[in-house]
Design a protein around this motif. Structure first.
Motif, mmCIF file in Angstrom:
data_model
loop_
_atom_site.group_PDB
_atom_site.id
_atom_site.type_symbol
_atom_site.label_atom_id
_atom_site.label_comp_id
_atom_site.label_asym_id
_atom_site.label_seq_id
_atom_site.Cartn_x
_atom_site.Cartn_y
_atom_site.Cartn_z
ATOM 1 N N VAL A 167 28.117 -5.300 9.007
ATOM 2 C CA VAL A 167 29.250 -4.647 8.528
ATOM 3 C C VAL A 167 28.941 -4.279 7.035
ATOM 4 O O VAL A 167 29.034 -4.975 6.037
ATOM 5 N N GLY A 168 28.926 -2.987 6.889
ATOM 6 C CA GLY A 168 28.346 -2.471 5.489
ATOM 7 C C GLY A 168 27.194 -1.605 5.660
ATOM 8 O O GLY A 168 26.178 -2.143 5.840
ATOM 9 N N ALA A 169 27.007 -0.245 5.123
ATOM 10 C CA ALA A 169 25.802 0.297 5.273
ATOM 11 C C ALA A 169 25.192 0.674 3.716
ATOM 12 O O ALA A 169 24.454 1.510 3.469
ATOM 13 N N GLY A 170 25.613 -0.170 2.914
ATOM 14 C CA GLY A 170 24.870 -0.135 1.512
ATOM 15 C C GLY A 170 23.489 -0.654 1.664
ATOM 16 O O GLY A 170 22.705 -0.729 2.633
ATOM 17 N N ASN A 171 22.778 -1.058 0.555
ATOM 18 C CA ASN A 171 21.371 -1.285 0.497
ATOM 19 C C ASN A 171 21.058 -2.509 1.335
ATOM 20 O O ASN A 171 20.003 -2.886 2.080
ATOM 21 N N THR A 172 22.136 -3.480 1.082
ATOM 22 C CA THR A 172 21.578 -4.762 1.868
ATOM 23 C C THR A 172 22.012 -4.570 3.234
ATOM 24 O O THR A 172 21.274 -5.122 4.217
ATOM 25 N N GLY A 173 23.059 -4.124 3.803
ATOM 26 C CA GLY A 173 23.311 -3.895 5.086
ATOM 27 C C GLY A 173 22.021 -3.109 5.830
ATOM 28 O O GLY A 173 21.833 -3.627 6.801
ATOM 29 N N ALA A 174 21.843 -2.136 5.054
ATOM 30 C CA ALA A 174 20.652 -1.273 5.867
ATOM 31 C C ALA A 174 19.475 -1.877 6.058
ATOM 32 O O ALA A 174 18.702 -1.989 6.986
ATOM 33 N N GLU A 175 19.116 -2.733 4.758
ATOM 34 C CA GLU A 175 17.943 -3.478 4.780
ATOM 35 C C GLU A 175 18.012 -4.521 5.852
ATOM 36 O O GLU A 175 16.949 -4.878 6.458
ATOM 37 N N ILE A 176 19.049 -5.253 6.002
ATOM 38 C CA ILE A 176 19.277 -6.462 6.993
ATOM 39 C C ILE A 176 19.200 -5.882 8.391
ATOM 40 O O ILE A 176 18.619 -6.485 9.082
ATOM 41 N N ALA A 177 19.758 -4.683 8.661
ATOM 42 C CA ALA A 177 19.805 -4.107 10.055
ATOM 43 C C ALA A 177 18.373 -3.856 10.383
ATOM 44 O O ALA A 177 17.987 -4.067 11.308
ATOM 45 N N ALA A 178 17.555 -3.344 9.511
ATOM 46 C CA ALA A 178 16.222 -2.948 9.715
ATOM 47 C C ALA A 178 15.470 -4.057 10.156
ATOM 48 O O ALA A 178 14.643 -4.118 10.941
ATOM 49 N N ASP A 179 15.521 -5.220 9.365
ATOM 50 C CA ASP A 179 15.058 -6.486 9.256
ATOM 51 C C ASP A 179 15.289 -7.116 10.617
ATOM 52 O O ASP A 179 14.345 -7.539 11.337
ATOM 53 N N VAL A 188 21.600 -3.997 17.631
ATOM 54 C CA VAL A 188 21.961 -4.117 16.090
ATOM 55 C C VAL A 188 23.085 -2.838 15.976
ATOM 56 O O VAL A 188 22.636 -1.525 16.133
ATOM 57 N N TRP A 189 24.224 -3.121 15.435
ATOM 58 C CA TRP A 189 25.271 -2.035 15.352
ATOM 59 C C TRP A 189 25.495 -2.179 13.869
ATOM 60 O O TRP A 189 25.364 -3.282 13.194
ATOM 61 N N LEU A 190 25.523 -0.783 13.074
ATOM 62 C CA LEU A 190 25.829 -0.865 11.671
ATOM 63 C C LEU A 190 27.144 -0.130 11.357
ATOM 64 O O LEU A 190 27.271 1.069 11.626
ATOM 65 N N SER A 191 28.090 -1.284 10.883
ATOM 66 C CA SER A 191 29.488 -0.451 10.930
ATOM 67 C C SER A 191 29.617 -0.010 9.308
ATOM 68 O O SER A 191 29.322 -0.622 8.459
ATOM 69 N N ALA A 273 14.706 5.968 16.329
ATOM 70 C CA ALA A 273 14.141 5.141 17.509
ATOM 71 C C ALA A 273 15.319 4.692 18.261
ATOM 72 O O ALA A 273 15.280 4.222 19.517
ATOM 73 N N GLY A 274 16.734 4.769 17.853
ATOM 74 C CA GLY A 274 17.928 4.444 18.534
ATOM 75 C C GLY A 274 18.033 2.767 18.503
ATOM 76 O O GLY A 274 18.742 2.480 19.401
ATOM 77 N N ARG A 275 17.378 2.334 17.679
ATOM 78 C CA ARG A 275 17.561 0.766 17.884
ATOM 79 C C ARG A 275 18.638 0.316 16.720
ATOM 80 O O ARG A 275 18.954 -0.780 17.070
ATOM 81 N N VAL A 276 18.896 1.188 15.754
ATOM 82 C CA VAL A 276 20.259 0.677 15.051
ATOM 83 C C VAL A 276 21.281 1.716 15.352
ATOM 84 O O VAL A 276 20.902 2.904 15.324
ATOM 85 N N THR A 277 22.343 1.217 15.868
ATOM 86 C CA THR A 277 23.385 1.904 16.134
ATOM 87 C C THR A 277 24.393 2.271 15.334
ATOM 88 O O THR A 277 25.194 1.322 15.084
ATOM 89 N N PRO A 278 24.552 3.239 14.617
ATOM 90 C CA PRO A 278 25.699 3.520 13.542
ATOM 91 C C PRO A 278 27.042 3.411 14.253
ATOM 92 O O PRO A 278 27.375 4.245 15.359
ATOM 93 N N VAL A 279 28.215 2.715 13.948
ATOM 94 C CA VAL A 279 29.505 2.626 14.431
ATOM 95 C C VAL A 279 30.539 2.936 13.324
ATOM 96 O O VAL A 279 30.411 2.440 12.208
ATOM 97 N N ALA A 280 31.829 3.073 13.718
ATOM 98 C CA ALA A 280 32.928 3.147 12.930
ATOM 99 C C ALA A 280 33.215 1.695 11.989
ATOM 100 O O ALA A 280 32.584 0.677 12.475
ATOM 101 N N ALA A 281 34.171 1.875 11.155
ATOM 102 C CA ALA A 281 34.395 0.553 10.500
ATOM 103 C C ALA A 281 34.946 -0.553 11.420
ATOM 104 O O ALA A 281 35.792 -0.385 12.148
ATOM 105 N N MET A 282 34.562 -1.915 10.937
ATOM 106 C CA MET A 282 35.122 -2.835 11.334
ATOM 107 C C MET A 282 36.736 -3.028 11.027
ATOM 108 O O MET A 282 37.271 -2.830 9.912
ATOM 109 N N ASP A 283 37.517 -3.346 12.035
ATOM 110 C CA ASP A 283 38.835 -3.325 11.893
ATOM 111 C C ASP A 283 39.699 -4.731 12.182
ATOM 112 O O ASP A 283 40.168 -5.335 11.055
ATOM 113 N N ARG A 284 39.344 -5.429 13.292
ATOM 114 C CA ARG A 284 39.900 -6.685 13.616
ATOM 115 C C ARG A 284 39.027 -7.266 14.648
ATOM 116 O O ARG A 284 38.193 -6.633 15.301
#
Length: 377
Positions: A167-179, A188-191, A273-284
């Motif tokens: 949850v979060g696509a800033g520098n930390t979230g983006a780097e963790i998703a790739a990791d 891996v979903w990136l919200s 490559a379709g290995r990280v999937t962007p998704v909408a904001a986490m709600d609940r």
């Protein structure tokens, strides 16, 4: 009076300003809640490297060793800070947590448990990422998996074969998703709530943060159209891979939200490559599932909240009228405020040109300012 200047925090900002003050003959005490220099850097995730190059990341008075490479690893940054402290004979008082800052006549008094530290000047250098901002989502008690903040993420091996929602696509979230993808996470979903501006780490041989230094004071309407063309030229149209287009340009977004661009160190490759999937904001959460703002339901094994940090300054200086509604200093740098004379902040902003570069400039300016005001006791 314990010292002319009390510096709160022994990270890069605190060490830099103390070294600059020492060179000008101003007596300084550094206090820090941690246990050792570089401690917070060593605790960060294994993959982390600075996004500013070596030449742009050094503190005043000491270059970063060439053998650390162009992009400094977190443990090398910790080693550099240790070297910097030895070079300048800085000896912070560790295990000292400042609970509150008060005025006592012409002096500042820092309350640390049962100890009072008094000084003519105080420099708050407690760090931009002082306290993890971990949201509490409705229904999370129904989630059988694990919820962790990015501050507690260390290495990807634990997540191999697991479904992870970042949850979060800033520098930390983006780097963790790739990791996570690179080390075998099953999904891996990136919200994201606000689509990020993604930029390359460098254009040819030129680091992007060096280019950004020239944009710091330029009007957004002038430079953002250029930024958009550069983003499209270097990274392509990322909406083809599910990444929403940012609603504002690099400079406009940074000024409006304080959020700097997401520097690509692997994310774009895995989006394509379709290995990280962007998704909408986490709600609940509902019945153990993660529910997004668009109604999508996911079943992750782990949720990693890369939701940022707060300054943690509110309990310490909130009563002084020196913070904005987000708990950030109204003035960040050499100037002080009328309602809090001789109180300064450093290292609590995140400029486009890089935080360490800004720290270098502010440390020197703060030292000059204090030295001009300084009068021996």
């Amino acid at each position: 009076m314990d010292a002319d200047v009390l510096v709160v925090g022994a990270g890069p900002a605190g060490l830099a300003v103390a070294a600059c003050l020492q060179e000008r003959g101003v007596e300084t005490i550094i206090v820090d809640r941690g246990e050792a220099i570089g401690e917070s850097w060593r605790r960060r995730y294994e993959r982390l490297h600075l996004h500013t190059p070596r030449s742009q990341s050094a503190l005043p008075g000491l270059r970063i060793p060439r053998e650390f490479g162009r992009w400094i690893a977190k443990d090398d940054m910790a080693a550099y800070l240790e070297l910097y402290a030895r070079q300048h004979a800085l000896a912070p008082r560790f295990g000292t947590h400042v609970d509150r800052l008060e005025r006592d006549g012409d002096l500042w008094v820092a309350l640390t448990g049962d100890r009072r530290w008094s000084a003519r000047h105080v420099v708050m250098a407690t760090g931009y990422s002082n306290a993890a901002a971990r949201p509490v989502w409705p229904g999370e008690e129904s989630f059988a998996g694990e919820i962790v903040h990015a501050v507690d993420y260390r290495a990807p091996a634990f997540y191999s074969g697991r479904r992870v929602l970042v949850v979060g696509a800033g520098n930390t979230g983006a780097e963790i998703a790739a990791d996570l993808v690179e080390h075998g996470a099953a999904s891996v979903w990136l919200s994201m709530r606000t689509p990020p501006n993604i930029v390359p780490r460098q254009l040819g041989p030129i680091p992007i943060t060096i280019m950004a230094a020239g944009m710091e004071h330029s009007p957004a309407w002038l430079v953002d159209p250029v930024n958009r063309r550069l983003q499209r030229w270097t990274l392509g149209d990322l909406t083809r891979f599910g990444m929403p287009a940012p609603t504002a340009g690099v400079v406009a977004q940074a000024r409006a939200t304080g959020v700097t661009p997401t520097i690509d160190v692997g994310l774009v490759r895995w989006l394509r490559a379709g290995r990280v999937t962007p998704v909408a904001a986490m709600d609940r959460f509902d019945d153990g599932r993660a529910v997004l703002s668009d109604g999508t339901r996911l079943e992750p094994d782990v949720v990693i909240a890369a939701t940022g940090y707060s300054t943690g300054l509110l309990p310490v200086v909130g009563h002084l009228g020196v913070l904005d509604l987000q708990g950030r200093p109204l003035v960040n740098g050499p100037r002080d405020l009328e309602q809090a004379p001789r109180l300064r902040f450093i290292g609590l902003s995140n400029p486009l040109k890089g935080q360490l570069f800004q720290i270098r400039l502010h440390a020197q300016a703060i030292a000059r300012s204090i030295a001009r005001e300084h009068r021996p006791a």
